[in-house]
Design a protein around this motif. Structure first.
Motif, PDB file in Angstrom:
ATOM      1  N   PRO A 125       0.847  -1.859   0.088  1.00  9.61           N
ATOM      2  CA  PRO A 125       0.226   0.225   0.146  1.00  9.61           C
ATOM      3  C   PRO A 125       0.639   1.127   0.001  1.00  9.61           C
ATOM      4  CG  PRO A 125      -0.623  -1.251   1.404  1.00  9.61           C
ATOM      5  CD  PRO A 125       0.811  -1.793   1.119  1.00  9.61           C
TER       6      PRO A 125
ATOM      7  N   MET B  57      -4.466  -0.459  -4.373  1.00  3.79           N
ATOM      8  CA  MET B  57      -5.239  -0.306  -3.052  1.00  3.79           C
ATOM      9  C   MET B  57      -5.940  -0.840  -2.703  1.00  3.79           C
ATOM     10  SD  MET B  57      -5.520   3.370  -2.474  1.00  3.79           S
ATOM     11  CE  MET B  57      -3.190   3.759  -3.625  1.00  3.79           C
ATOM     12  N   THR B  58      -6.199  -1.291  -1.412  1.00  2.68           N
ATOM     13  CA  THR B  58      -6.528  -1.993  -0.645  1.00  2.68           C
ATOM     14  C   THR B  58      -8.349  -1.926  -0.773  1.00  2.68           C
ATOM     15  OG1 THR B  58      -6.747  -1.070   1.158  1.00  2.68           O
ATOM     16  CG2 THR B  58      -4.964  -2.803   1.410  1.00  2.68           C
TER      17      THR B  58
ATOM     18  N   HIS C  94      -8.565  -6.288  -3.323  1.00  2.23           N
ATOM     19  CA  HIS C  94      -7.388  -4.945  -4.031  1.00  2.23           C
ATOM     20  C   HIS C  94      -8.256  -4.567  -5.268  1.00  2.23           C
ATOM     21  CE1 HIS C  94      -5.807  -8.370  -6.050  1.00  2.23           C
ATOM     22  NE2 HIS C  94      -5.635  -7.909  -6.595  1.00  2.23           N
TER      23      HIS C  94
ATOM     24  N   GLY D  35      -9.826   2.843  -7.019  1.00  2.00           N
ATOM     25  CA  GLY D  35      -9.891   3.187  -5.647  1.00  2.00           C
ATOM     26  C   GLY D  35     -11.436   3.395  -5.025  1.00  2.00           C
TER      27      GLY D  35
ATOM     28  N   THR E  44      -8.889   4.852   1.542  1.00  2.00           N
ATOM     29  CA  THR E  44      -8.783   4.680   0.249  1.00  2.00           C
ATOM     30  C   THR E  44      -7.798   5.971   0.600  1.00  2.00           C
ATOM     31  OG1 THR E  44      -9.952   3.145  -0.378  1.00  2.00           O
ATOM     32  CG2 THR E  44      -8.372   4.431  -1.973  1.00  2.00           C
TER      33      THR E  44
ATOM     34  N   TRP F  81      -3.995   7.784  -0.491  1.00  2.00           N
ATOM     35  CA  TRP F  81      -3.749   8.090  -1.153  1.00  2.00           C
ATOM     36  C   TRP F  81      -2.235   9.017  -0.861  1.00  2.00           C
ATOM     37  CZ3 TRP F  81      -2.239   6.946  -5.889  1.00  2.00           C
ATOM     38  CH2 TRP F  81      -3.068   6.014  -7.239  1.00  2.00           C
TER      39      TRP F  81
ATOM     40  N   ASP G 241     -14.851   0.342  -7.436  1.00  2.00           N
ATOM     41  CA  ASP G 241     -13.133   0.170  -6.649  1.00  2.00           C
ATOM     42  C   ASP G 241     -12.480   0.845  -7.908  1.00  2.00           C
ATOM     43  OD1 ASP G 241     -14.826  -1.729  -8.221  1.00  2.00           O
ATOM     44  OD2 ASP G 241     -12.880  -3.243  -7.562  1.00  2.00           O
TER      45      ASP G 241
END
Length: 354
Positions: A25, A40-41, A48, A66, A72, A76, A100
């Motif tokens: 990440p 991104m998770t 992801h 994301g 998120t 970022w 997402d």
């Protein structure tokens, strides 16, 4: 920022994976000159989503964002204060309207003052998702699931927690620039052909740079999993699976097998023609399971879900996807004359192998 491009031998599935370990990440990986991969998770079993940054003059074009949640945004922010410090986003390209991928479009556009680029259908679909919770729409969805034999408990779960992920987006920018199939766009020194395809989304954008042999496949062709291809209440008789298989055939004809595929989930890979065949075969296997079950006796979609999705216990979120995908297979088989349908006196559809 790190560079990890050493090729690996072919895997048992016939694909080659040039990058063994995905970015953490807090990490950005250069997969080709002027092309960066971050991850991104997500708060789901599919945990992801891949984001790509393409060198674009004095800044970078971003492909997807994301999901739209605080985690998120924090991720970022850490990247822009860390390995991506000083990066300016010149434009945001969103491949499709799923949260997402489009979830932080509003936040990115506001932060960098950059334009948003999407296909028209996907932009309008994203706007629809943000306003889909009206009582009228929920009634249509409830009737749709009941028609396919879902009981009251499952239906209420699907209308509640099972679909709340659709709301996980920042406010969609009020304007956008349209990307259309066949367009050619220049990003930095690269020229990309815009490809679009249906099935997983209505008009998902993909980018192909023939000169550098790079294909950003979004969710249409993934390395390790099959993208969800579903039918929903808004278009109950859609042949989404037929559209998806048509798109795969078009890609197989267009793309060379040694193109570097950069997918929306999973890891980059080589062997796109092999992977496309695997995906098509996967859906045909599911159709065969349905045909075998409906040959024994007429079945509802609800009864067919465990026939096809029998490997894992499903929560409400996963059950929603499974139901939508099962109906996509049924509709495709109806369109191809492989199944017939009968609406019973109870208002439920049942399917029989033709």
């Amino acid at each position: 920022m790190h560079t990890k491009t050493a090729p690996l031998p072919a895997a048992p599935d016939g694909l080659r994976y040039p990058i063994e370990t995905p970015p953490r990440p807090d990490e950005a990986i250069e997969v080709a000159p002027g092309l960066i991969w971050v991850r991104m998770t997500l708060p789901f079993r599919l945990n992801h989503v891949n984001i790509y940054l393409l060198a674009d003059g004095d800044g970078w074009a971003m492909v997807d964002t994301g999901i739209g949640n605080d985690a998120t945004i924090a991720a970022w922010t850490a990247l822009f204060e860390g390995p991506l410090k000083g990066f300016k986003i010149t434009r945001l390209i969103v491949t499709h309207a799923h949260p997402d991928h489009v979830g932080l479009a509003g936040w990115i556009v506001e932060r960098f003052g950059c334009p948003l680029h999407m296909s028209q259908v996907e932009y309008l679909q994203a706007a629809y998702h943000q306003h889909r919770g009206s009582p009228e729409r929920k009634l249509v969805q409830r009737l749709f699931f009941r028609r396919h034999g879902m009981d009251e408990e499952i239906t209420e779960a699907l209308l509640g927690k099972g679909q709340d992920y659709l709301t996980r987006v920042s406010i969609l920018p009020a304007s956008y620039y349209r990307l259309s199939k066949g367009d050619e766009i220049t990003i930095g020194s690269r020229k990309f052909k815009v490809l679009t395809g249906g099935g997983h989304a209505l008009d998902q954008v993909m980018l192909y740079c023939e000169a550098d042999n790079i294909f950003l496949s979004a969710d249409q062709v993934l390395s390790k999993i099959s993208p969800n291809v579903s039918v929903w209440a808004v278009e109950p008789d859609a042949n989404s699976l037929g559209e998806y298989l048509t798109s795969l055939a078009e890609l197989a004809n267009l793309l060379p097998d040694d193109v570097l595929v950069l997918p929306g989930h999973g890891v980059p890979f080589y062997g796109v023609k092999t992977r496309i065949k695997q995906l098509a075969d996967h859906h045909e296997e599911r159709c065969q399971l349905i045909a075998d079950a409906c040959r024994v006796s007429p079945k509802t979609s609800a009864e067919l879900v465990p026939v096809v999705f029998h490997k894992h216990a499903l929560d409400a979120h996963q059950t929603g996807f499974a139901a939508g995908e099962l109906i996509a297979h049924v509709n495709h088989m109806l369109a191809g004359g492989r199944l017939t349908s009968n609406l019973g006196s109870d208002g439920v559809l049942r399917f029989t192998t033709a």
